[in-house]
Design a protein around this motif. Structure first.
Motif, PDB file in Angstrom:
ATOM      1  N   LEU A  70      -3.413  -0.873 -13.345  1.00 23.88           N
ATOM      2  CA  LEU A  70      -3.365  -2.083 -14.051  1.00 23.88           C
ATOM      3  C   LEU A  70      -2.397  -3.246 -13.444  1.00 23.88           C
ATOM      4  CD1 LEU A  70      -2.652  -0.644 -17.379  1.00 23.88           C
ATOM      5  CD2 LEU A  70      -4.144  -2.008 -16.949  1.00 23.88           C
ATOM      6  N   GLN A  71      -1.639  -2.945 -12.850  1.00 21.24           N
ATOM      7  CA  GLN A  71      -0.624  -4.299 -11.405  1.00 21.24           C
ATOM      8  C   GLN A  71      -1.472  -4.083 -10.631  1.00 21.24           C
ATOM      9  OE1 GLN A  71       2.889  -1.272 -10.567  1.00 21.24           O
ATOM     10  NE2 GLN A  71       3.864  -1.489 -12.276  1.00 21.24           N
ATOM     11  N   LEU A  72      -2.209  -3.151 -10.018  1.00 21.12           N
ATOM     12  CA  LEU A  72      -2.976  -3.998  -8.909  1.00 21.12           C
ATOM     13  C   LEU A  72      -4.642  -4.880  -9.673  1.00 21.12           C
ATOM     14  CD1 LEU A  72      -4.159  -4.153  -6.044  1.00 21.12           C
ATOM     15  CD2 LEU A  72      -5.792  -2.050  -7.094  1.00 21.12           C
ATOM     16  N   ALA A  73      -5.072  -4.150 -11.135  1.00 15.33           N
ATOM     17  CA  ALA A  73      -6.446  -5.524 -11.241  1.00 15.33           C
ATOM     18  C   ALA A  73      -5.862  -6.900 -11.608  1.00 15.33           C
ATOM     19  CB  ALA A  73      -6.162  -4.787 -12.724  1.00 15.33           C
ATOM     20  N   GLN A  74      -3.975  -6.893 -12.197  1.00 17.27           N
ATOM     21  CA  GLN A  74      -3.000  -8.049 -12.199  1.00 17.27           C
ATOM     22  C   GLN A  74      -2.685  -9.281 -11.605  1.00 17.27           C
ATOM     23  OE1 GLN A  74      -0.123  -7.098 -15.014  1.00 17.27           O
ATOM     24  NE2 GLN A  74      -0.592  -7.091 -16.571  1.00 17.27           N
TER      25      GLN A  74
END
Length: 115
Positions: A83-87
């Protein structure tokens, strides 16, 4: 994206349950092959052997549960990192689009001034 994470949760749970069942089955199979030769002892021994086997079974189950808990925590950490990478990627994409608009917008404004 909420639907995707729910699907991932369901899939992760199914995979972990499958692993758990395979481990339990494997430990029971190895425990069962050990039980047969020991059962031929005296009448006093099977009671203590039964307790020992029960304790070993509980220990194996605790180890399996611990391994499954560790796997779950690793999967949760991986999901958090995902999720952090996607953000981060969405933020970068937004910034790239903004820079493109500024760059192309500046060219268009200059072109309009020349006409």
């Amino acid at each position: 994206m909420d639907q995707d994470s729910h699907s991932e949760d369901t899939l992760s749970t199914m995979v972990l349950e499958n692993i758990k069942n395979k481990l339990i089955h494997a430990f029971r199979a190895t425990g069962g092959s050990r039980e047969e030769p020991q059962d031929s002892g005296s009448t006093v021994r099977p009671l203590s052997i039964g307790r020992s086997l029960q304790a070993n079974e509980e220990l194996r189950r605790a180890q399996i549960d611990g391994a499954i808990t560790w796997l779950r925590s690793e999967l949760l950490e991986m999901r958090s990192q995902d999720l952090q990478l996607a953000q981060t990627l969405l933020g970068l994409n937004t910034e790239i689009q903004r820079l493109r608009r500024e760059s192309f917008g500046g060219v268009e404004v200059e072109g309009e001034d020349q006409q």
